[in-house]
Write a protein that holds these residues in place. Sequence first.
Motif, short mmCIF file in Angstrom:
data_model
loop_
_atom_site.label_atom_id
_atom_site.label_comp_id
_atom_site.label_asym_id
_atom_site.label_seq_id
_atom_site.Cartn_x
_atom_site.Cartn_y
_atom_site.Cartn_z
N LEU A 286 0.43 -1.13 -0.15
CA LEU A 286 -0.20 -0.36 -0.50
C LEU A 286 1.39 0.67 -0.06
N MET A 287 2.07 1.27 0.77
CA MET A 287 2.84 2.53 0.58
C MET A 287 3.26 2.58 -0.35
N LEU A 288 4.29 1.68 -1.38
CA LEU A 288 4.27 2.00 -2.15
C LEU A 288 3.82 2.49 -3.62
N ILE A 289 2.61 2.05 -3.29
CA ILE A 289 1.73 2.21 -4.25
C ILE A 289 1.31 4.39 -4.21
N GLY A 290 0.95 4.12 -2.88
CA GLY A 290 0.87 4.77 -2.62
C GLY A 290 1.78 6.40 -3.30
N ALA A 291 3.24 5.83 -3.34
CA ALA A 291 4.80 6.88 -3.48
C ALA A 291 4.76 6.76 -4.62
N TRP A 292 3.96 6.14 -5.13
CA TRP A 292 3.95 5.84 -7.33
C TRP A 292 2.48 6.66 -7.16
N ALA A 293 1.61 7.07 -6.61
CA ALA A 293 0.28 7.36 -6.74
C ALA A 293 1.08 9.36 -6.71
N ILE A 294 1.19 9.57 -5.44
CA ILE A 294 1.59 10.51 -5.12
C ILE A 294 2.69 11.48 -6.16
N SER A 295 4.05 10.77 -6.88
CA SER A 295 5.00 10.76 -7.39
C SER A 295 4.05 11.10 -9.27
N ASN A 296 3.18 10.37 -9.28
CA ASN A 296 2.74 10.80 -10.54
C ASN A 296 1.83 11.79 -10.62
N ARG A 297 1.42 12.22 -9.21
CA ARG A 297 0.01 13.61 -9.47
C ARG A 297 1.17 15.14 -9.49
N LEU A 298 2.52 14.93 -8.65
CA LEU A 298 3.47 15.72 -8.11
C LEU A 298 3.62 16.07 -9.82
N ARG A 299 3.62 15.12 -10.67
CA ARG A 299 4.39 15.47 -12.05
C ARG A 299 2.98 15.95 -13.33
N GLY A 300 1.52 16.18 -12.84
CA GLY A 300 0.62 16.30 -12.89
C GLY A 300 -0.21 14.79 -14.57
N VAL A 301 0.22 13.42 -13.81
CA VAL A 301 -0.01 12.60 -14.51
C VAL A 301 -1.06 12.01 -13.92
N ASP A 302 -2.54 11.21 -14.27
CA ASP A 302 -3.50 10.33 -13.20
C ASP A 302 -2.86 10.07 -12.30
N SER A 303 -3.28 9.57 -11.19
CA SER A 303 -2.14 8.64 -10.12
C SER A 303 -1.90 7.81 -10.51
N PHE A 304 -2.37 6.26 -10.45
CA PHE A 304 -2.56 5.38 -11.37
C PHE A 304 -1.49 5.08 -12.87
N ALA A 305 -1.48 6.35 -13.27
CA ALA A 305 -0.61 5.81 -14.77
C ALA A 305 -0.15 4.75 -15.05
N ARG A 306 0.25 4.52 -15.84
CA ARG A 306 1.30 3.02 -16.01
C ARG A 306 3.12 4.17 -17.11
N PRO A 307 3.75 3.91 -16.25
CA PRO A 307 5.22 4.87 -16.39
C PRO A 307 5.41 3.74 -17.76
N THR A 308 5.29 4.88 -18.90
CA THR A 308 5.96 4.66 -20.46
C THR A 308 7.91 5.05 -20.36
N ASP A 309 8.33 5.93 -19.58
CA ASP A 309 9.15 5.60 -19.81
C ASP A 309 9.69 6.01 -18.41
N VAL A 310 11.26 5.90 -18.93
CA VAL A 310 11.98 6.74 -17.59
C VAL A 310 12.83 7.91 -17.21
N ASP A 311 12.67 8.76 -16.54
CA ASP A 311 13.01 9.86 -16.53
C ASP A 311 13.82 9.68 -15.20
N ALA A 312 14.17 11.54 -14.50
CA ALA A 312 14.94 11.82 -13.28
C ALA A 312 13.86 11.29 -12.08
#
Length: 422
Positions: free
Chosen positions: A94-120
């Motif tokens: 749950l914490m890992l998924i939460g960290a993933w969702a928060i990271s997505n929101r901070l970057r302006g994408v959907d909370s549970f959007a699947r990553p398509t590439d790797v950036d910083a």
Amino acid sequence: MSVGKPPGTGTAAVTTDAGADHARSARLHDIELWFVEHGVPHFVERKTDGSMLDTWTRALPLLVVAYLLLGFNALDLSDWTLAENLLASAGVILMLIGAWAISNRLRGVDSFARPTDVDAPELALFLFGPAIPVLLFGQLGDAVQTVLTGAVILTLIYVWSAYGVGPLLRWGWRRGRRQVASLGSLVARALPLLLLFNTFLFINAEVWEVAGTLHGPAYAVVLLTFVVLGATFALSRVPSLIRSVNTFESWDDIDDHLEATPAAHLIGARPDGGGRPDSTHQVDSLRFRQRLNIGLVVLFGQALQITLVTIALTAFFVGFGFFGITESTVTNWTRVDDINIFLSAPFGGRELVLSEPLARVAFFLGAFSGMYFTVVLTTDDTYRSEFSDDIGPEIREALAVRTAYRVERGTYGTEFGRRRGR
């Protein structure tokens, strides 16, 4: 009065051009697959920059799995009960998924959007995200270990992908199966040089007292010393071998090497305005990674021969010691009262033993023999000539195919070769 184009002419021309481009791409793809199968994946030219981020993007599914597994470092399998570990596992997920969702929101994408590439941001999440649940469980040391493990995983993925380790290992496996047939002749050539000296070492009490009693890191360092010395001698001859196969006398010489390859259809192809290579030209436009790739192929081919000889000689020492060295002799030579016996068997009225000191001495002398055989390979003209005749044509063929491949791609140019002074 002007005469118009026949109906459909423009469309047909476009269709024809598209078909020709598709056929050309398919032929280039076949050549690229040939490069991979022959252990030189860095001969493939791509439009992408081949950066580290591209490498990790291709390994994105593996990174996602590693991201989840690293978070489980927060568990304590030894002190916690099964129920506590299962509950902690659910919390970690749950914490890992939460960290993933928060990271997505901070970057302006959907909370549970699947990553398509790797950036910083994705790299930062991969390195530090799994450490969050570990810290919340109060395990500072494990959190640091989690971050370091993530960094090691990123490094290994980059090295494996960027330097074509997988294709090189597959090429080495196929080549190794072919070299098994020549193992007998290799050992026959090595035995007169090695056994005369090493057999006396094998029945020397001081060798058993030193090598037979080494344990742990000290024993590993001793064996690694032989490997490093052997690799140093092997590396010393790689540049000269590359230079010897990196020259083509003419374009006809290049064409002769294309006949049994996917580039056979390019026989006779010449670059626009390009001269013909002669004895004063070398294919020295190789990039650093391509030169390194050839060096790895050369070293891998030689390492296979050395490894085969080392394994054979180590097995000889183990067998000789099993039949010739008794338990009491091992005890006297090592000065150890209680030795570890792996295997014992009655034979001819005596007890044969396979002991831990015997194995340690056998591997010690096997590693030493491998280093000595490497020195022979790098200094003896007969060995060097045989090895060059074995692997040289393969490298030369790959260089010829690369030249034709670059002509077909239109990337062959001034960097193909620089005129050397006579």
